[in-house]
Write a protein that holds these residues in place. Structure first.
Motif, short mmCIF file in Angstrom:
data_model
loop_
_atom_site.label_atom_id
_atom_site.label_comp_id
_atom_site.label_asym_id
_atom_site.label_seq_id
_atom_site.Cartn_x
_atom_site.Cartn_y
_atom_site.Cartn_z
N HIS A 24 40.45 30.31 32.11
CA HIS A 24 41.42 30.02 31.05
C HIS A 24 42.52 31.08 31.01
CE1 HIS A 24 43.15 28.83 27.24
NE2 HIS A 24 43.02 30.08 26.79
N GLN A 25 43.73 30.63 30.81
CA GLN A 25 44.87 31.54 30.77
C GLN A 25 45.75 31.18 29.57
OE1 GLN A 25 47.44 33.04 34.33
NE2 GLN A 25 48.50 31.20 33.62
N SER A 26 45.98 32.16 28.72
CA SER A 26 46.82 31.92 27.55
C SER A 26 48.29 31.94 27.93
CB SER A 26 46.55 33.00 26.49
OG SER A 26 46.99 34.27 26.97
N THR A 27 49.13 31.53 27.03
CA THR A 27 50.58 31.53 27.27
C THR A 27 51.08 32.95 27.50
OG1 THR A 27 50.83 29.58 25.86
CG2 THR A 27 52.83 30.86 26.35
N GLN A 28 50.54 33.92 26.74
CA GLN A 28 50.94 35.31 26.90
C GLN A 28 50.51 35.86 28.25
OE1 GLN A 28 52.88 37.17 24.79
NE2 GLN A 28 52.88 38.66 26.47
N GLN A 29 49.30 35.50 28.67
CA GLN A 29 48.82 35.95 29.97
C GLN A 29 49.69 35.37 31.09
OE1 GLN A 29 44.75 34.61 29.52
NE2 GLN A 29 44.01 36.74 29.43
N GLN A 30 50.08 34.12 30.94
CA GLN A 30 50.94 33.50 31.95
C GLN A 30 52.30 34.20 32.00
OE1 GLN A 30 52.11 29.39 31.24
NE2 GLN A 30 52.08 28.98 33.46
N TYR A 31 52.83 34.55 30.83
CA TYR A 31 54.10 35.27 30.79
C TYR A 31 53.97 36.65 31.42
CZ TYR A 31 58.16 37.75 28.99
OH TYR A 31 59.30 38.50 28.89
N GLY A 36 54.79 40.33 36.33
CA GLY A 36 54.10 41.30 37.16
C GLY A 36 53.30 42.29 36.36
N ASP A 37 53.08 42.01 35.07
CA ASP A 37 52.35 42.95 34.20
C ASP A 37 50.86 42.67 34.17
OD1 ASP A 37 54.77 44.08 33.54
OD2 ASP A 37 55.07 42.75 31.82
N GLU A 38 50.43 41.58 34.80
CA GLU A 38 49.03 41.20 34.73
C GLU A 38 48.20 41.90 35.81
OE1 GLU A 38 45.79 38.89 33.15
OE2 GLU A 38 47.78 39.44 32.43
N ALA A 39 48.89 42.47 36.82
CA ALA A 39 48.18 43.07 37.95
C ALA A 39 47.36 44.28 37.50
CB ALA A 39 49.18 43.49 39.02
N ASP A 40 46.15 44.37 38.03
CA ASP A 40 45.27 45.51 37.74
C ASP A 40 44.72 46.01 39.07
OD1 ASP A 40 43.59 47.42 36.79
OD2 ASP A 40 42.11 46.02 35.95
N PHE A 98 48.06 27.89 41.02
CA PHE A 98 47.85 28.26 42.44
C PHE A 98 48.99 29.13 42.95
CE2 PHE A 98 49.01 27.24 46.86
CZ PHE A 98 47.92 27.81 47.52
N ASN A 99 50.23 28.73 42.67
CA ASN A 99 51.37 29.51 43.13
C ASN A 99 51.41 30.89 42.48
OD1 ASN A 99 53.31 27.94 45.01
ND2 ASN A 99 52.72 26.42 43.49
N GLU A 100 51.04 30.94 41.19
CA GLU A 100 50.97 32.24 40.52
C GLU A 100 49.93 33.14 41.20
OE1 GLU A 100 52.05 30.84 35.93
OE2 GLU A 100 49.97 31.22 36.54
N ALA A 101 48.78 32.56 41.53
CA ALA A 101 47.70 33.34 42.15
C ALA A 101 48.08 33.80 43.55
CB ALA A 101 46.41 32.52 42.18
N ILE A 102 48.77 32.96 44.30
CA ILE A 102 49.25 33.35 45.64
C ILE A 102 50.23 34.52 45.52
CG2 ILE A 102 50.88 32.64 47.44
CD1 ILE A 102 48.27 31.79 48.29
N ASP A 103 51.14 34.44 44.57
CA ASP A 103 52.09 35.53 44.34
C ASP A 103 51.36 36.81 43.96
OD1 ASP A 103 54.21 33.88 44.92
OD2 ASP A 103 54.62 33.36 42.83
#
Length: 346
Positions: A24-31, A36-40, A98-103
């Motif tokens: 599950h991904q929230s709207t904030q997480q998608q943003y 590029g702020d989600e990377a850990d 999928f495209n987000e995950a590839i990026d």
């Protein structure tokens, strides 16, 4: 590279992407991800991160790395769309994810690729500064001694020879550095090929190597027709690098042999020396840039050209002439570098 080597991390990367799509991904997480702020990158290294680090170690360029992900994306979407009979909101969202995950996977690869490239660059600059310091110190010392009016005449020639050897050592480093820079910029090894007698080039290479290592005995053995289409400067640099490498690692008192043989089908050059046997694992990486082998003796006074570029330049020069280069190393046969040019290629 084999198909297996080229797709070494594809399964693990795609499994991680599939898992991400099902999470599950929230709207904030998608943003955040789009920014590029989600990377850990602080946790366990992902398959994509490992892939980027190993691709840099295998001398891939950043463009080649990104091309792999582009091909992966295109292949999955092509196979996926062929199974979609009717587009739905769910399918659209899955493809977006999928495209987000590839990026994201590409970003992870680029981070580790760039990090390793930065460390390699820093190491290279440190080695360059260290190795240039010794010959520069010699030239400075010789210049200081020559300015003294009380210097005995019989000491002038030996000091001049020391300065010459140091200058040749620095020149060799700079030449290799320029060739490496051209290759890193994607320009390839510049070559201008003309019909020449390679025997004369071999003699010049022997003279250059002997001037840098006057204590080494280099035996030149020509055989057959050595006339071919070569870039004389590049061929001399190639052979000089192989001879310098042989002189640097050869056991004291052992001859170094340069064999040049021309027959109907090919022209081949072999450089042989006897010294420490090169381990099998090192033979696989010896032509990569910035790879150095430690000389057997720590108190060896012979100059060291340890930039780790000489054999890499030799490999690229051979490829520019449509040839091949290989190396074997054993106690009985010594270390033998063989450069083979097919007659139609030269």
């Amino acid at each position: 590279m084999s198909d297996l080597a080229l797709t070494d991390h594809a399964e693990a990367i795609l499994c991680a992407i599939a898992s991400d799509i099902e999470t599950h991904q929230s709207t904030q997480q998608q943003y955040d991800k789009s920014q590029g702020d989600e990377a850990d990158f602080s946790g366990e290294e992902s398959a994509a991160a490992i892939h980027g680090r190993l691709r840099q170690a295998s001398n891939f360029s950043l463009l080649q790395l990104s091309s792999e992900f582009r091909a992966l994306r295109a292949t999955v979407l092509r196979l996926w769309l062929s199974r979609v009979h009717q587009m739905s909101e769910t399918t659209i969202q899955e493809m977006i994810r999928f495209n987000e995950a590839i990026d994201q996977a590409l970003a992870e690869s680029i981070v580790t690729f760039s990090s390793r490239a930065d460390r390699t660059r820093d190491l290279f600059l440190a080695v360059l500064g260290h190795d240039l310091r010794a010959p520069l110190a010699t030239v400075t010392l010789v210049a200081e001694l020559l300015t003294r009016t009380a210097l005995p005449p019989d000491q002038v020639a030996p000091l001049g020879q020391k300065a010459k050897r140091s200058a040749m050592l620095m020149s060799s480093m700079v030449t290799d550095l320029l060739g490496f820079t051209c290759l890193q910029m994607g320009a390839g090894m510049p070559t201008t090929r003309l019909m020449i007698d390679a025997q004369e080039v071999c003699k010049a290479a022997v003279a250059d190597a002997h001037a840098m290592y006057p204590g080494s005995a280099i035996v030149f053995q020509p055989r057959g027709n050595l006339t071919g289409a070569f870039d004389a400067i590049r061929l001399q640099q190639l052979l000089t690098n192989l001879l310098i490498n042989a002189a640097q690692y050869s056991a004291k008192g052992q001859d170094i042999t340069l064999l040049a043989a021309g027959d109907e089908d090919a022209i081949a050059f072999k450089v042989c020396n006897f010294g420490p046997v090169i381990p099998e694992e090192s033979l696989k990486t010896i032509f990569q840039p910035l790879v150095q082998l430690d000389p057997d003796s720590g108190d060896d006074a012979r100059p060291k050209t340890s930039l780790g570029l000489g054999l890499f330049i030799a490999h690229e020069t051979t490829a520019a002439h449509n040839g091949t280069i290989s190396v074997t190393s054993s106690v009985d046969e010594g270390t033998v570098f063989t450069v083979h040019f097919p007659r139609e290629g030269v």
